[in-house]
Design an enzyme around this catalytic site. Structure first.
Site, short mmCIF file in Angstrom:
data_model
loop_
_atom_site.label_atom_id
_atom_site.label_comp_id
_atom_site.label_asym_id
_atom_site.label_seq_id
_atom_site.Cartn_x
_atom_site.Cartn_y
_atom_site.Cartn_z
CE1 TYR A 125 -3.77 -1.26 -0.69
CE2 TYR A 125 -3.03 -3.14 0.96
CZ TYR A 125 -4.20 -2.29 0.42
OH TYR A 125 -4.98 -3.57 -0.46
CG HIS A 152 -12.30 -9.07 -10.67
ND1 HIS A 152 -12.39 -8.21 -10.07
CD2 HIS A 152 -10.76 -9.86 -9.64
CE1 HIS A 152 -11.94 -8.78 -8.80
NE2 HIS A 152 -10.28 -9.53 -9.47
CD GLU A 153 -9.18 -13.05 -12.12
OE1 GLU A 153 -8.68 -12.84 -12.16
OE2 GLU A 153 -10.86 -13.46 -10.82
CG HIS A 209 -6.30 -8.73 -12.34
ND1 HIS A 209 -5.79 -7.62 -11.42
CD2 HIS A 209 -7.42 -9.69 -11.18
CE1 HIS A 209 -7.13 -7.68 -10.10
NE2 HIS A 209 -7.50 -9.25 -10.27
CG HIS A 234 -8.90 -14.52 -0.79
ND1 HIS A 234 -10.19 -14.96 -1.57
CD2 HIS A 234 -8.12 -13.58 -1.53
CE1 HIS A 234 -10.35 -14.05 -2.63
NE2 HIS A 234 -9.13 -13.33 -3.12
NE ARG A 272 -4.09 -7.90 -2.73
CZ ARG A 272 -3.48 -8.36 -2.73
NH1 ARG A 272 -3.89 -9.67 -3.88
NH2 ARG A 272 -1.69 -8.90 -2.62
N1 ASP Z 1 -9.45 -13.57 -7.82
C1 ASP Z 1 -10.49 -13.24 -7.43
C2 ASP Z 1 -11.65 -12.97 -6.33
O1 ASP Z 1 -10.69 -13.46 -5.19
C3 ASP Z 1 -11.55 -13.68 -8.09
C4 ASP Z 1 -12.80 -14.10 -8.10
O2 ASP Z 1 -14.14 -12.89 -7.68
O3 ASP Z 1 -13.02 -15.13 -7.86
O4 ASP Z 1 -10.65 -11.42 -6.47
N1 SER Z 2 -12.76 -12.22 -5.94
C1 SER Z 2 -12.90 -11.65 -4.54
C2 SER Z 2 -13.35 -13.01 -3.91
O1 SER Z 2 -13.70 -13.89 -3.91
C3 SER Z 2 -13.47 -11.02 -3.79
O2 SER Z 2 -15.40 -10.11 -4.34
O3 SER Z 2 -13.41 -12.76 -2.20
ZN ZN Z 3 -8.77 -9.99 -8.93
#
Ligand code: ASP
Ligand code: SER
Ligand code: ZN
Length: 643
Positions: free
Chosen positions: A243, A399-400, A403, A538, A547
């Protein structure tokens, strides 16, 4: 004299190199790729110790070489990761771990050198770009370690934890349910309370207990490495490396407080609709919402239950799922590409089309979670995801691809700057575009919305208003519902890394925060043997999450700025920047900077503001917010144990 000193120096270097070579040859079986790389790095580092790391000219040359080498290293690491994620085998896993370790060795050696230049940089030209590159490089590598055994343990443990996540599945009546597509589909389409509970609990049982010891070990190791690198803990390392922000924690808190009133209204309204949908299930009209009823495994985005909560069911609401049934994955990707092209951004490359994984393959096990990768080689950018024919998938594709557009726009920057202005900017690009894509006007033009015939209230002067409220509700379920989730994930992890919450309290604290911020409660009893955080991708993959919180706020600022450039007038929610080269040019001017400028400058380029601000998102949802306040006049807004 000078010559002689120099030659003495050279020979002493050669002696050392010889010693290292023999030592390494004697003590190590040079089998795996990473140990050869590591060995070469040790030699190189030893050699370079003899230079003094003092002059700006040397630093410049060093950076030029390092930027080239970094691209090569990134390419190797990306290749191994992508190969593994798109074909999960033990062999590919070993290769991935080896590549990560090789990368660590390389980075460690180079970070040491960069730090030497930095410590001597007081005589460099003030504000020199050399200094910025060195800093960004060092900051971007908060977890490199000299300790090979520790790095290996860290990589292997993280890898095992990822396997727990990707292998997790449920079985029922001989059918296998992975998170994508099966469980995701149940969570979004089933309206059977018990079936939802089965999927929700099963997914957590399949991961939590297995993940907890691994997660705990990784936390300890990341903290150790972070401290070696001068951070107080891994949470601080994350905050700094992503950041260039002061006070990220208080900034997050303040931004969240600004949107909380809107979230609470949305929450109260959805809770009432769920009580009507699932009567007799004991949902407390002034309490939290059971977390499994919101259309999503994590209750993070609620748009899948639009059918349950549509404000005006009698005027048609948008639903792209029907028309998408005749689409192929490729056609959905082409639609996204077409939008980017229409504003003057670049088409996807032939390597992109040849090497991306856009659907779930039948012949092998893969990690389905959507991602985009920059291979740091001409034209080599790829997406991997398991797309299906839903609006949610169409979002993820945009979204992808956002990137990928960022990768392409900054690819001429030195490797160190081939990164987002900050991590949130990277997440925001594709989402900003979908704010245009999802407008009813755009979807209709794309043939994804049948020209709807109102089923009732026909001809009423309020029809337009009702449609707008339906539309805003759909977007709010996706964007506003997400904010407390986007906040609490890293709130929890920051506390974990700081040691404020210990393993026996991991799950209790998780649910405290889920309740505090999201107003959600677990639909079944949880104990300290459960470990629900790991059921989120995540968390098990140790990917920072704050983020997304910033992205979900910033994308409305970006949308507003691009709409202005496109000459849009009228309400922000109706803006579609399709075919606006002016909007595209403005976006490009941001994207092409990559990480070369501090993010507030990049932010200023596009929005004229230097901060993340809630004005745009609040303005966007203002009509809905007003509507909700009226609709909730009789409700208890908020939930017990709130403060
Ligand atoms: N990488 C993205 C998210 O985790 C993809 C998704 O939305 O599945 O931000
Ligand atoms: N792509 C991100 C997730 O799947 C935010 O939407 O959590
Ligand atoms: Zn992403």
């Amino acid at each position: 004299m000078v010559t002689q000193t120099r030659s003495l120096l050279m020979s002493s270097r050669l002696v050392k190199i010889f010693l290292v070579v023999s030592l390494v040859a004697m003590t190590r079986s040079v089998a795996a790729d990473d140990s050869i790389d590591a060995f070469l790095e040790e030699v190189k580092e030893l050699v370079s110790r003899e230079t003094e790391f003092t002059s700006e000219t040397d630093a410049k040359e060093w950076l030029a070489r390092t930027n080239v080498a970094l691209a090569e290293q990134n390419n190797k690491a990306a290749t191994a990761s992508f190969n593994y994620a798109t074909n999960i085998t033990n062999e590919n896993r070993q290769k991935q771990v080896a590549a990560a370790l090789a990368m660590n060795r390389w980075s460690n050696a180079h970070v040491i050198q960069a730090k030497k230049y930095l410590s001597n940089s007081n005589n460099f030209a003030p504000g020199s770009d050399v200094i910025r590159q060195l800093k960004i490089f060092v900051q971007g590598e908060p977890f490199v370690s000299k300790d090979a055994a520790l790095s290996r343990k860290l990589e292997e443990t993280s890898s095992k934890l990822q396997v727990v996540y990707t292998d997790a599945h449920l079985t029922k009546n001989g059918k296998t349910y992975y998170i994508e597509p099966e469980l995701t589909e149940i969570m979004s389409t089933s309206r059977d309370y018990d079936e939802l509970l089965w999927a929700w609990l099963g997914w957590r049982d399949a991961i939590g207990p297995r993940a907890k010891p691994l997660f705990t070990e990784v936390v300890t190791m990341l903290n150790l490495v972070s401290r070696q690198n001068g951070f107080s803990d891994a949470g601080e390392a994350w905050r700094v490396s992503n950041y260039e922000f002061d006070n990220i924690e208080s900034t997050t808190h303040d931004l969240y407080e600004e949107v909380r009133p809107l979230y609470e209204q949305l929450h109260a309204y959805v809770r009432r609709k769920l009580i009507q949908k699932y009567p007799g299930r004991g949902i407390d009209p002034s309490g939290g919402i059971p977390a499994h009823l919101l259309g999503n495994m994590w209750g993070q985005q609620w748009d899948s239950i639009m059918d349950v909560v549509t404000p005006y069911p009698l005027v048609a609401a948008d639903n792209v799922t029907g028309p998408l049934q005749s689409y192929t994955a490729k056609r959905m990707f082409k639609m996204a590409e077409d939008f980017f092209k229409s504003i003057g951004l670049d088409p996807m490359t032939s390597t992109f089309w040849n090497k991306s994984m856009i659907e779930k393959p039948r012949d092998r096990h893969v990690d389905c979670h959507g991602s985009a990768t920059d291979f740091f080689k001409e034209g080599d950018y790829r997406i991997k995801m398991c797309s299906v024919r839903t609006g949610e998938s169409l979002n993820t594709i945009h979204h992808e691809m956002g990137h990928i557009q960022y990768f392409m726009q900054y690819h001429r920057q030195p490797s160190i700057y081939r990164t987002g202005a900050n991590a949130a900017f990277h997440e925001a690009v594709g989402d900003t575009i979908t704010l245009s894509v999802k407008t009813p006007g755009h979807l209709r033009a794309m043939g994804l919305l049948k020209t709807e015939k109102p089923k009732g209230d026909s001809g009423s002067e309020n029809d337009e208003y009702k449609k707008d409220i339906n539309f805003l509700m759909k977007i709010a379920l996706e964007k506003i519902a997400f904010l407390p989730f986007g906040y609490m994930i890293d709130r929890w992890r920051w506390e974990v890394f700081r040691g404020q919450v210990t393993p026996e309290n991991y799950n209790r604290r998780w649910w405290e925060l889920r309740r505090l911020y999201q107003g959600l409660i677990p639909p079944a009893r949880r104990t300290q043997n459960d470990f629900d955080p790991a059921a989120k991708f995540h968390v098990s993959y140790f990917i920072p999450y704050i983020r997304y919180f910033f992205s979900f706020i910033g994308q409305f600022q970006f949308h507003e700025a691009l709409c202005k450039a496109a000459g849009h007038t009228g309400p922000l929610q109706k803006c579609d920047i399709y075919r606006s080269k002016k909007a595209g040019d403005l976006l490009k001017s941001l994207l092409s900077l990559g990480g070369s400028k501090p993010w507030p400058e990049s932010m200023e380029v596009i929005t004229g503001q230097r901060k993340f601000k809630t004005d745009a998102i609040l303005e966007y949802f203002k009509p809905l917010h007003d509507w909700l306040k009226r609709a909730n006049a009789q409700e208890h807004v908020g939930w017990k144990n709130h403060h």
